[in-house]
Design a protein around this motif. Structure first.
Motif, PDB file in Angstrom:
ATOM      1  N   THR A  22      11.126  49.787  37.720  1.00  0.00           N
ATOM      2  CA  THR A  22      10.279  50.972  37.616  1.00  0.00           C
ATOM      3  C   THR A  22      10.973  51.987  36.725  1.00  0.00           C
ATOM      4  O   THR A  22      12.182  51.917  36.506  1.00  0.00           O
ATOM      5  CB  THR A  22      10.050  51.585  39.004  1.00  0.00           C
ATOM      6  N   PRO A  23      10.219  52.967  36.198  1.00  0.00           N
ATOM      7  CA  PRO A  23      10.871  54.003  35.378  1.00  0.00           C
ATOM      8  C   PRO A  23      12.009  54.703  36.098  1.00  0.00           C
ATOM      9  O   PRO A  23      13.006  55.066  35.479  1.00  0.00           O
ATOM     10  CB  PRO A  23       9.710  54.966  35.086  1.00  0.00           C
ATOM     11  N   CYS A 273      -1.807  45.839  38.046  1.00  0.00           N
ATOM     12  CA  CYS A 273      -2.014  46.534  36.774  1.00  0.00           C
ATOM     13  C   CYS A 273      -0.934  47.579  36.515  1.00  0.00           C
ATOM     14  O   CYS A 273      -0.818  48.076  35.393  1.00  0.00           O
ATOM     15  CB  CYS A 273      -3.385  47.199  36.750  1.00  0.00           C
ATOM     16  N   THR A 274      -0.192  47.938  37.547  1.00  0.00           N
ATOM     17  CA  THR A 274       0.896  48.929  37.503  1.00  0.00           C
ATOM     18  C   THR A 274       0.416  50.347  37.169  1.00  0.00           C
ATOM     19  O   THR A 274       1.210  51.213  36.810  1.00  0.00           O
ATOM     20  CB  THR A 274       2.007  48.547  36.504  1.00  0.00           C
ATOM     21  N   ILE A 284       8.222  55.846  40.661  1.00  0.00           N
ATOM     22  CA  ILE A 284       8.463  54.788  41.635  1.00  0.00           C
ATOM     23  C   ILE A 284       7.248  53.872  41.740  1.00  0.00           C
ATOM     24  O   ILE A 284       6.169  54.184  41.235  1.00  0.00           O
ATOM     25  CB  ILE A 284       8.790  55.367  43.031  1.00  0.00           C
ATOM     26  N   ASP A 285       7.433  52.767  42.416  1.00  0.00           N
ATOM     27  CA  ASP A 285       6.348  51.838  42.712  1.00  0.00           C
ATOM     28  C   ASP A 285       6.045  51.959  44.200  1.00  0.00           C
ATOM     29  O   ASP A 285       6.838  51.540  45.042  1.00  0.00           O
ATOM     30  CB  ASP A 285       6.761  50.407  42.363  1.00  0.00           C
ATOM     31  N   ILE A 286       4.911  52.560  44.523  1.00  0.00           N
ATOM     32  CA  ILE A 286       4.568  52.813  45.918  1.00  0.00           C
ATOM     33  C   ILE A 286       4.412  51.516  46.690  1.00  0.00           C
ATOM     34  O   ILE A 286       4.518  51.481  47.917  1.00  0.00           O
ATOM     35  CB  ILE A 286       3.271  53.668  46.004  1.00  0.00           C
ATOM     36  N   LEU A 292      12.336  57.665  49.303  1.00  0.00           N
ATOM     37  CA  LEU A 292      12.827  59.034  49.278  1.00  0.00           C
ATOM     38  C   LEU A 292      12.235  59.817  48.120  1.00  0.00           C
ATOM     39  O   LEU A 292      12.006  61.023  48.215  1.00  0.00           O
ATOM     40  CB  LEU A 292      14.359  59.015  49.173  1.00  0.00           C
ATOM     41  N   ASP A 293      11.963  59.151  46.998  1.00  0.00           N
ATOM     42  CA  ASP A 293      11.481  59.819  45.790  1.00  0.00           C
ATOM     43  C   ASP A 293      10.026  60.262  45.896  1.00  0.00           C
ATOM     44  O   ASP A 293       9.588  61.117  45.106  1.00  0.00           O
ATOM     45  CB  ASP A 293      11.603  58.883  44.582  1.00  0.00           C
ATOM     46  N   CYS A 294       9.249  59.683  46.786  1.00  0.00           N
ATOM     47  CA  CYS A 294       7.810  59.963  46.850  1.00  0.00           C
ATOM     48  C   CYS A 294       7.559  61.391  47.318  1.00  0.00           C
ATOM     49  O   CYS A 294       8.080  61.815  48.354  1.00  0.00           O
ATOM     50  CB  CYS A 294       7.129  58.975  47.797  1.00  0.00           C
TER      51      CYS A 294
END
Length: 470
Positions: A22-23, A273-274, A284-286, A292-294
Protein backbone atom coordinates in the motif's frame (compact mmCIF):
# COMPACT_ATOMS: atom_id res chain seq x y z
CA UNK A 1 -11.66 -0.12 -16.76
CA UNK A 2 -10.77 0.60 -13.18
CA UNK A 3 -7.26 1.75 -12.44
CA UNK A 4 -4.91 -0.25 -10.24
CA UNK A 5 -2.35 1.16 -7.89
CA UNK A 6 1.31 0.67 -8.80
CA UNK A 7 2.73 -2.58 -7.46
CA UNK A 8 6.03 -3.42 -5.86
CA UNK A 9 7.01 -7.08 -5.75
CA UNK A 10 8.75 -7.86 -2.47
CA UNK A 11 8.18 -11.60 -2.36
CA UNK A 12 6.10 -14.14 -4.26
CA UNK A 13 4.38 -17.23 -3.08
CA UNK A 14 2.92 -17.69 -6.52
CA UNK A 15 4.74 -16.05 -9.43
CA UNK A 16 1.41 -15.00 -10.92
CA UNK A 17 0.32 -13.20 -7.73
CA UNK A 18 2.79 -10.48 -6.74
CA UNK A 19 2.47 -8.95 -3.29
CA UNK A 20 1.43 -5.29 -3.45
CA UNK A 21 2.51 -2.68 -0.96
CA UNK A 22 0.00 0.00 0.00
CA UNK A 23 1.14 3.62 -0.33
CA UNK A 24 1.54 3.78 3.45
CA UNK A 25 3.93 0.79 3.42
CA UNK A 26 5.74 1.71 0.21
CA UNK A 27 6.75 5.16 1.48
CA UNK A 28 6.79 8.37 -0.49
CA UNK A 29 3.89 10.80 -0.99
CA UNK A 30 0.31 9.56 -0.91
CA UNK A 31 -1.67 10.68 -3.94
CA UNK A 32 -5.40 10.27 -3.38
CA UNK A 33 -7.96 9.86 -6.12
CA UNK A 34 -11.02 12.10 -6.48
CA UNK A 35 -14.33 10.56 -5.49
CA UNK A 36 -17.85 11.48 -4.48
CA UNK A 37 -20.45 10.08 -2.16
CA UNK A 38 -22.48 10.52 1.01
CA UNK A 39 -19.60 10.55 3.47
CA UNK A 40 -17.57 12.98 1.38
CA UNK A 41 -20.57 15.33 1.31
CA UNK A 42 -21.03 14.93 5.07
CA UNK A 43 -17.38 15.81 5.61
CA UNK A 44 -17.72 18.88 3.37
CA UNK A 45 -20.72 20.09 5.39
CA UNK A 46 -18.98 19.57 8.74
CA UNK A 47 -15.74 21.10 7.47
CA UNK A 48 -17.59 24.07 5.99
CA UNK A 49 -19.35 24.75 9.28
CA UNK A 50 -16.08 24.50 11.21
CA UNK A 51 -14.34 26.84 8.76
CA UNK A 52 -17.18 29.37 9.00
CA UNK A 53 -17.06 29.15 12.80
CA UNK A 54 -13.28 29.45 13.00
CA UNK A 55 -12.76 32.22 10.45
CA UNK A 56 -16.00 34.12 11.09
CA UNK A 57 -16.35 34.25 14.88
CA UNK A 58 -13.27 36.43 15.40
CA UNK A 59 -14.84 39.14 13.22
CA UNK A 60 -18.10 39.35 15.15
CA UNK A 61 -18.75 42.36 17.38
CA UNK A 62 -20.69 42.41 20.64
CA UNK A 63 -21.63 45.64 22.45
CA UNK A 64 -18.91 47.61 20.70
CA UNK A 65 -16.05 45.13 21.13
CA UNK A 66 -14.83 41.91 19.56
CA UNK A 67 -17.26 39.15 20.51
CA UNK A 68 -14.63 36.51 21.29
CA UNK A 69 -11.27 37.85 22.49
CA UNK A 70 -8.78 36.29 24.88
CA UNK A 71 -7.01 39.45 26.00
CA UNK A 72 -3.99 37.96 27.74
CA UNK A 73 -2.47 41.36 28.54
CA UNK A 74 -5.56 42.57 30.38
CA UNK A 75 -6.31 39.08 31.70
CA UNK A 76 -9.85 39.36 30.39
CA UNK A 77 -11.47 36.69 28.25
CA UNK A 78 -14.52 37.96 26.41
CA UNK A 79 -17.00 35.41 25.09
CA UNK A 80 -19.95 37.31 23.62
CA UNK A 81 -21.88 38.80 26.59
CA UNK A 82 -19.65 37.30 29.27
CA UNK A 83 -16.20 38.26 30.50
CA UNK A 84 -14.08 35.64 32.24
CA UNK A 85 -11.15 36.35 34.52
CA UNK A 86 -8.21 34.26 35.74
CA UNK A 87 -10.31 33.41 38.80
CA UNK A 88 -12.77 31.68 36.46
CA UNK A 89 -10.17 29.31 35.00
CA UNK A 90 -11.78 26.43 36.89
CA UNK A 91 -14.58 26.76 34.33
CA UNK A 92 -12.07 26.35 31.50
CA UNK A 93 -10.77 23.20 33.18
CA UNK A 94 -14.33 21.90 33.44
CA UNK A 95 -14.90 22.66 29.76
CA UNK A 96 -11.79 20.70 28.77
CA UNK A 97 -12.94 17.75 30.89
CA UNK A 98 -16.36 17.87 29.21
CA UNK A 99 -14.64 17.85 25.79
CA UNK A 100 -12.56 14.84 26.85
CA UNK A 101 -15.59 12.86 28.00
CA UNK A 102 -17.42 13.86 24.83
CA UNK A 103 -14.52 12.43 22.82
CA UNK A 104 -14.60 9.24 24.91
CA UNK A 105 -18.35 8.89 24.29
CA UNK A 106 -18.00 9.38 20.53
CA UNK A 107 -15.06 6.95 20.36
CA UNK A 108 -16.92 4.17 22.16
CA UNK A 109 -19.95 4.76 19.94
CA UNK A 110 -18.42 5.22 16.48
CA UNK A 111 -14.65 4.89 16.70
CA UNK A 112 -12.43 7.58 15.30
CA UNK A 113 -15.05 9.67 13.49
CA UNK A 114 -13.78 12.83 15.21
CA UNK A 115 -10.52 12.41 13.30
CA UNK A 116 -12.23 11.88 9.97
CA UNK A 117 -14.77 14.68 10.10
CA UNK A 118 -13.93 17.37 12.67
CA UNK A 119 -10.24 17.22 13.63
CA UNK A 120 -8.46 20.42 12.48
CA UNK A 121 -5.51 18.39 11.20
CA UNK A 122 -7.76 16.30 8.94
CA UNK A 123 -9.89 19.26 7.87
CA UNK A 124 -6.94 21.41 6.84
CA UNK A 125 -5.26 18.44 5.16
CA UNK A 126 -8.30 17.95 2.92
CA UNK A 127 -8.10 21.66 1.98
CA UNK A 128 -4.43 21.30 1.06
CA UNK A 129 -5.23 18.16 -0.97
CA UNK A 130 -7.89 20.17 -2.83
CA UNK A 131 -5.21 22.75 -3.64
CA UNK A 132 -3.07 19.94 -5.08
CA UNK A 133 -5.92 18.74 -7.26
CA UNK A 134 -6.74 22.12 -8.83
CA UNK A 135 -3.09 22.94 -9.52
CA UNK A 136 -1.48 19.59 -10.35
CA UNK A 137 -4.45 17.53 -11.49
CA UNK A 138 -5.98 14.30 -10.24
CA UNK A 139 -4.09 11.29 -8.92
CA UNK A 140 -2.57 10.01 -12.18
CA UNK A 141 -1.45 13.48 -13.23
CA UNK A 142 0.21 14.11 -9.86
CA UNK A 143 2.05 10.78 -10.01
CA UNK A 144 3.33 11.62 -13.51
CA UNK A 145 4.28 15.12 -12.41
CA UNK A 146 6.30 13.69 -9.51
CA UNK A 147 8.17 11.40 -11.87
CA UNK A 148 8.73 14.07 -14.56
CA UNK A 149 11.92 16.12 -14.72
CA UNK A 150 11.74 19.79 -13.80
CA UNK A 151 10.25 22.04 -16.48
CA UNK A 152 8.42 25.35 -16.66
CA UNK A 153 5.07 23.55 -16.48
CA UNK A 154 6.10 21.63 -13.36
CA UNK A 155 7.56 24.73 -11.75
CA UNK A 156 4.38 26.76 -12.37
CA UNK A 157 2.11 24.03 -11.07
CA UNK A 158 4.19 23.44 -7.96
CA UNK A 159 4.51 27.17 -7.40
CA UNK A 160 0.75 27.67 -7.65
CA UNK A 161 0.15 24.84 -5.18
CA UNK A 162 2.55 26.20 -2.61
CA UNK A 163 1.19 29.71 -3.09
CA UNK A 164 -2.29 28.46 -2.16
CA UNK A 165 -0.85 26.51 0.77
CA UNK A 166 0.94 29.60 2.06
CA UNK A 167 -2.14 31.78 1.59
CA UNK A 168 -4.34 29.35 3.52
CA UNK A 169 -1.67 29.05 6.22
CA UNK A 170 -1.41 32.82 6.60
CA UNK A 171 -5.19 33.26 6.77
CA UNK A 172 -5.35 30.49 9.35
CA UNK A 173 -2.64 32.15 11.44
CA UNK A 174 -4.36 35.55 11.28
CA UNK A 175 -7.69 34.02 12.30
CA UNK A 176 -6.13 32.13 15.21
CA UNK A 177 -4.00 35.00 16.54
CA UNK A 178 -7.07 37.22 16.05
CA UNK A 179 -8.66 35.48 19.03
CA UNK A 180 -5.82 36.78 21.26
CA UNK A 181 -5.32 40.27 19.80
CA UNK A 182 -7.97 42.46 18.11
CA UNK A 183 -8.34 40.90 14.68
CA UNK A 184 -9.13 44.13 12.83
CA UNK A 185 -5.99 45.81 14.13
CA UNK A 186 -4.07 42.64 13.26
CA UNK A 187 -5.36 42.62 9.68
CA UNK A 188 -4.61 46.32 9.18
CA UNK A 189 -1.13 45.88 10.64
CA UNK A 190 -0.50 42.94 8.32
CA UNK A 191 -1.65 44.83 5.22
CA UNK A 192 0.38 47.92 6.11
CA UNK A 193 3.44 45.96 7.29
CA UNK A 194 3.21 47.60 10.73
CA UNK A 195 2.72 44.58 12.99
CA UNK A 196 4.37 44.52 16.39
CA UNK A 197 7.38 42.24 16.39
CA UNK A 198 5.86 39.89 18.97
CA UNK A 199 2.60 39.55 17.03
CA UNK A 200 4.49 39.10 13.74
CA UNK A 201 6.54 36.29 15.24
CA UNK A 202 3.44 34.45 16.46
CA UNK A 203 1.68 34.84 13.10
CA UNK A 204 4.77 33.53 11.32
CA UNK A 205 5.16 30.56 13.67
CA UNK A 206 1.51 29.54 13.41
CA UNK A 207 1.46 29.94 9.61
CA UNK A 208 4.61 27.80 9.37
CA UNK A 209 3.08 25.14 11.63
CA UNK A 210 -0.06 25.01 9.46
CA UNK A 211 1.97 24.83 6.25
CA UNK A 212 4.17 22.06 7.64
CA UNK A 213 1.47 19.95 9.30
CA UNK A 214 -1.23 20.11 6.61
CA UNK A 215 1.06 20.33 3.60
CA UNK A 216 4.00 18.06 4.35
CA UNK A 217 3.42 15.90 7.41
CA UNK A 218 -0.29 15.15 6.94
CA UNK A 219 -1.04 11.57 7.96
CA UNK A 220 2.26 11.39 9.85
CA UNK A 221 0.81 13.79 12.43
CA UNK A 222 -2.13 11.44 12.97
CA UNK A 223 0.07 8.35 13.19
CA UNK A 224 3.18 9.54 15.03
CA UNK A 225 2.29 12.77 16.85
CA UNK A 226 -1.35 12.51 17.90
CA UNK A 227 -1.80 10.66 21.23
CA UNK A 228 -5.42 9.89 20.38
CA UNK A 229 -4.38 7.35 17.77
CA UNK A 230 -2.48 5.47 20.47
CA UNK A 231 -5.15 5.10 23.12
CA UNK A 232 -8.27 4.96 20.94
CA UNK A 233 -8.13 1.16 20.56
CA UNK A 234 -8.37 0.77 24.34
CA UNK A 235 -11.81 2.36 24.17
CA UNK A 236 -13.16 0.17 21.38
CA UNK A 237 -15.34 -2.83 22.13
CA UNK A 238 -17.11 -5.43 20.03
CA UNK A 239 -20.05 -3.04 19.49
CA UNK A 240 -18.07 0.03 18.41
CA UNK A 241 -18.85 1.15 14.86
CA UNK A 242 -15.71 1.27 12.71
CA UNK A 243 -15.03 1.49 8.99
CA UNK A 244 -14.84 -2.23 8.21
CA UNK A 245 -14.47 -4.53 5.24
CA UNK A 246 -16.92 -7.45 5.16
CA UNK A 247 -14.49 -10.24 4.33
CA UNK A 248 -17.22 -12.91 4.51
CA UNK A 249 -18.99 -11.25 1.63
CA UNK A 250 -15.94 -9.91 -0.22
CA UNK A 251 -13.56 -12.86 -0.32
CA UNK A 252 -12.17 -14.30 -2.45
CA UNK A 253 -11.45 -11.11 -4.30
CA UNK A 254 -10.57 -10.83 -7.98
CA UNK A 255 -11.50 -9.21 -11.32
CA UNK A 256 -14.55 -10.31 -13.26
CA UNK A 257 -16.82 -9.10 -16.05
CA UNK A 258 -19.95 -7.17 -15.20
CA UNK A 259 -22.97 -9.50 -15.15
CA UNK A 260 -20.87 -12.65 -14.78
CA UNK A 261 -21.76 -15.18 -12.10
CA UNK A 262 -18.80 -14.45 -9.84
CA UNK A 263 -19.99 -16.90 -7.21
CA UNK A 264 -19.65 -19.71 -9.73
CA UNK A 265 -16.07 -18.56 -10.27
CA UNK A 266 -15.42 -18.82 -6.55
CA UNK A 267 -15.20 -15.06 -6.13
CA UNK A 268 -16.72 -12.74 -3.55
CA UNK A 269 -18.07 -9.25 -4.20
CA UNK A 270 -14.65 -7.56 -3.97
CA UNK A 271 -13.34 -6.92 -7.49
CA UNK A 272 -9.87 -6.11 -6.16
CA UNK A 273 -10.01 -2.77 -7.98
CA UNK A 274 -8.04 -1.11 -5.14
CA UNK A 275 -10.23 2.01 -5.35
CA UNK A 276 -10.54 1.94 -1.56
CA UNK A 277 -6.75 2.23 -1.33
CA UNK A 278 -6.50 4.97 -3.93
CA UNK A 279 -8.86 7.33 -2.09
CA UNK A 280 -7.47 6.70 1.41
CA UNK A 281 -5.76 9.83 2.82
CA UNK A 282 -3.49 7.68 5.01
CA UNK A 283 -2.66 5.20 2.23
CA UNK A 284 -3.86 1.99 3.90
CA UNK A 285 -5.85 -0.98 2.64
CA UNK A 286 -8.97 -1.25 4.78
CA UNK A 287 -9.30 -4.88 3.67
CA UNK A 288 -6.36 -5.72 5.93
CA UNK A 289 -8.57 -5.03 8.96
CA UNK A 290 -8.70 -2.30 11.61
CA UNK A 291 -5.44 -0.32 11.60
CA UNK A 292 -3.88 2.43 13.66
CA UNK A 293 -3.63 4.66 10.57
CA UNK A 294 -7.38 4.64 9.81
CA UNK A 295 -9.08 7.96 10.64
CA UNK A 296 -12.63 6.68 9.87
CA UNK A 297 -13.24 9.31 7.19
CA UNK A 298 -15.44 6.98 5.10
CA UNK A 299 -13.63 7.71 1.83
CA UNK A 300 -13.19 4.01 1.12
CA UNK A 301 -16.93 3.46 1.73
CA UNK A 302 -17.87 6.02 -0.93
CA UNK A 303 -15.36 4.59 -3.43
CA UNK A 304 -16.46 0.99 -2.85
CA UNK A 305 -20.17 1.84 -3.03
CA UNK A 306 -19.60 3.45 -6.41
CA UNK A 307 -17.95 0.27 -7.70
CA UNK A 308 -20.74 -1.88 -6.24
CA UNK A 309 -23.30 0.27 -8.06
CA UNK A 310 -21.46 -0.20 -11.35
CA UNK A 311 -21.25 -3.96 -10.87
CA UNK A 312 -24.89 -4.26 -9.80
CA UNK A 313 -24.00 -5.51 -6.29
CA UNK A 314 -25.48 -4.38 -3.01
CA UNK A 315 -23.72 -1.51 -1.26
CA UNK A 316 -21.98 -1.94 2.08
CA UNK A 317 -19.06 -4.22 1.28
CA UNK A 318 -17.13 -1.57 3.20
CA UNK A 319 -19.26 0.16 5.80
CA UNK A 320 -19.47 1.41 9.36
CA UNK A 321 -19.99 -1.82 11.24
CA UNK A 322 -19.23 -3.37 14.60
CA UNK A 323 -17.34 -6.58 15.19
CA UNK A 324 -20.62 -8.08 16.37
CA UNK A 325 -22.48 -7.24 13.17
CA UNK A 326 -19.67 -8.58 10.97
CA UNK A 327 -20.07 -11.90 12.81
CA UNK A 328 -23.79 -11.89 12.08
CA UNK A 329 -24.84 -10.77 15.57
CA UNK A 330 -26.80 -7.71 16.65
CA UNK A 331 -24.93 -4.56 17.65
CA UNK A 332 -25.80 -3.48 21.18
CA UNK A 333 -26.09 0.29 21.19
CA UNK A 334 -26.87 0.79 24.89
CA UNK A 335 -24.09 -0.87 26.84
CA UNK A 336 -22.68 -0.06 30.28
CA UNK A 337 -19.56 1.80 29.16
CA UNK A 338 -21.39 3.97 26.63
CA UNK A 339 -24.28 4.71 29.01
CA UNK A 340 -21.79 5.54 31.77
CA UNK A 341 -19.90 8.01 29.61
CA UNK A 342 -23.19 9.52 28.46
CA UNK A 343 -24.52 10.02 31.98
CA UNK A 344 -21.25 11.53 33.21
CA UNK A 345 -21.17 13.81 30.18
CA UNK A 346 -24.73 15.03 30.76
CA UNK A 347 -24.07 15.55 34.47
CA UNK A 348 -20.94 17.58 33.76
CA UNK A 349 -22.68 19.70 31.14
CA UNK A 350 -25.48 20.40 33.62
CA UNK A 351 -22.98 21.30 36.35
CA UNK A 352 -21.10 23.57 33.93
CA UNK A 353 -24.28 25.42 32.96
CA UNK A 354 -25.20 25.80 36.64
CA UNK A 355 -21.72 27.13 37.44
CA UNK A 356 -22.03 29.69 34.64
CA UNK A 357 -25.39 30.84 35.95
CA UNK A 358 -24.12 31.07 39.54
CA UNK A 359 -20.80 32.67 38.65
CA UNK A 360 -20.26 35.82 40.72
CA UNK A 361 -20.14 38.98 38.61
CA UNK A 362 -18.00 40.69 41.22
CA UNK A 363 -14.74 39.49 42.71
CA UNK A 364 -13.38 40.55 46.09
CA UNK A 365 -9.85 39.81 47.28
CA UNK A 366 -8.49 40.98 50.65
CA UNK A 367 -4.79 41.38 51.47
CA UNK A 368 -3.76 42.17 55.04
CA UNK A 369 -0.93 44.64 55.64
CA UNK A 370 2.28 43.09 56.91
CA UNK A 371 2.13 45.22 60.05
CA UNK A 372 0.43 43.12 62.73
CA UNK A 373 -1.57 46.01 64.22
CA UNK A 374 -1.32 49.64 65.28
CA UNK A 375 -3.09 52.07 67.62
CA UNK A 376 -4.99 55.10 66.34
CA UNK A 377 -5.19 58.49 68.03
CA UNK A 378 -8.05 57.23 70.22
CA UNK A 379 -5.91 54.36 71.45
CA UNK A 380 -7.94 51.78 69.53
CA UNK A 381 -6.32 48.82 67.78
CA UNK A 382 -6.37 48.93 63.98
CA UNK A 383 -5.43 46.53 61.20
CA UNK A 384 -4.80 47.68 57.62
CA UNK A 385 -6.12 45.90 54.52
CA UNK A 386 -6.17 46.35 50.76
CA UNK A 387 -9.39 45.29 49.02
CA UNK A 388 -9.12 44.35 45.35
CA UNK A 389 -12.49 44.61 43.60
CA UNK A 390 -13.18 43.42 40.04
CA UNK A 391 -16.38 44.31 38.23
CA UNK A 392 -17.02 41.29 36.01
CA UNK A 393 -20.30 42.66 34.68
CA UNK A 394 -20.70 44.20 31.24
CA UNK A 395 -22.02 47.48 32.64
CA UNK A 396 -21.10 50.01 35.33
CA UNK A 397 -21.87 48.88 38.88
CA UNK A 398 -22.01 50.55 42.29
CA UNK A 399 -20.93 48.33 45.17
CA UNK A 400 -21.43 48.55 48.92
CA UNK A 401 -18.55 47.36 51.13
CA UNK A 402 -19.56 45.98 54.53
CA UNK A 403 -18.04 44.34 57.59
CA UNK A 404 -20.73 42.43 59.44
CA UNK A 405 -19.31 42.25 62.96
CA UNK A 406 -20.37 44.59 65.78
CA UNK A 407 -16.98 44.30 67.47
CA UNK A 408 -15.21 45.94 64.50
CA UNK A 409 -15.67 49.09 62.48
CA UNK A 410 -14.70 49.53 58.84
CA UNK A 411 -12.89 52.74 57.96
CA UNK A 412 -12.88 53.63 54.25
CA UNK A 413 -15.26 54.29 51.34
CA UNK A 414 -18.54 52.43 51.86
CA UNK A 415 -19.59 52.75 48.18
CA UNK A 416 -17.47 52.06 45.12
CA UNK A 417 -18.46 52.82 41.53
CA UNK A 418 -16.68 50.68 38.91
CA UNK A 419 -16.94 50.73 35.14
CA UNK A 420 -17.48 47.46 33.23
CA UNK A 421 -14.38 45.29 33.66
CA UNK A 422 -12.67 47.80 35.97
CA UNK A 423 -10.27 46.66 38.70
CA UNK A 424 -9.53 48.82 41.76
CA UNK A 425 -7.33 48.41 44.84
CA UNK A 426 -8.70 50.35 47.82
CA UNK A 427 -7.01 50.66 51.27
CA UNK A 428 -9.19 50.10 54.33
CA UNK A 429 -8.61 50.01 58.06
CA UNK A 430 -10.57 47.95 60.56
CA UNK A 431 -10.84 49.24 64.14
CA UNK A 432 -11.50 47.09 67.20
CA UNK A 433 -14.32 48.94 69.01
CA UNK A 434 -15.26 46.26 71.54
CA UNK A 435 -12.43 44.34 73.19
CA UNK A 436 -14.65 42.09 75.26
CA UNK A 437 -14.84 38.53 73.98
CA UNK A 438 -12.37 39.21 71.18
CA UNK A 439 -9.33 36.94 70.99
CA UNK A 440 -5.89 38.08 69.94
CA UNK A 441 -6.53 36.55 66.52
CA UNK A 442 -10.05 36.79 65.10
CA UNK A 443 -11.68 35.99 61.77
CA UNK A 444 -13.47 38.89 60.14
CA UNK A 445 -15.54 38.74 56.97
CA UNK A 446 -15.62 41.43 54.31
CA UNK A 447 -18.62 41.45 51.99
CA UNK A 448 -19.48 43.32 48.81
CA UNK A 449 -22.81 43.61 47.06
CA UNK A 450 -24.13 45.50 44.08
CA UNK A 451 -26.46 48.37 44.86
CA UNK A 452 -28.21 47.70 41.54
CA UNK A 453 -28.57 43.90 41.77
CA UNK A 454 -28.76 42.18 45.17
CA UNK A 455 -27.83 38.83 43.60
CA UNK A 456 -24.39 40.18 42.66
CA UNK A 457 -22.30 39.72 45.80
CA UNK A 458 -19.13 38.17 47.18
CA UNK A 459 -17.41 37.82 50.55
CA UNK A 460 -13.94 36.99 51.83
CA UNK A 461 -12.67 36.05 55.31
CA UNK A 462 -9.46 37.60 56.65
CA UNK A 463 -7.70 37.79 60.02
CA UNK A 464 -7.66 40.59 62.60
CA UNK A 465 -4.72 40.65 65.01
CA UNK A 466 -4.83 42.41 68.36
CA UNK A 467 -2.53 42.44 71.38
CA UNK A 468 -3.09 39.75 73.97
CA UNK A 469 -5.77 40.95 76.38
CA UNK A 470 -5.07 40.03 80.01
Amino acid sequence: MTERIPTRIIETVDATKPVRLTPAKAGGPIHTRSFSGFFRNARLVVGGLLFALFFGTAWLNWNGRQAVLWDLGARQFHVFGTTFWPQDFILLSALLIIAAFGLFFITVLAGRVWCGYACPQSTWTWVFMWAEKITEGDRNQRIKLDAASWSLNKLLRRGAKHAIWLAVSLLTAVAFIGYFTPVRELAIGLLTFSLDMEVAVWVTLFAAATYLNAGWLREKVCLHMCPYSRFQSVMFDANTLNVSYDSTRGESRGPRKKGADHRAQGLGDCTDCTMCVQVCPTGIDIRDGLQLDCVSCGACIDACDEVMDKMGYARGLIRYASEQSLQGQKTQLFRPRLVGYGLVLLAMIGAFIWALEERALVSLDVTKDRTLYRENTQGQVENMYTLKVINKAQQEQQYAIELNDANFELQGPKLLKLAAGEIVDVPYSVTLVNERGVASTSDIRFSIRSADDESVRDSVTSTFIAPVIR
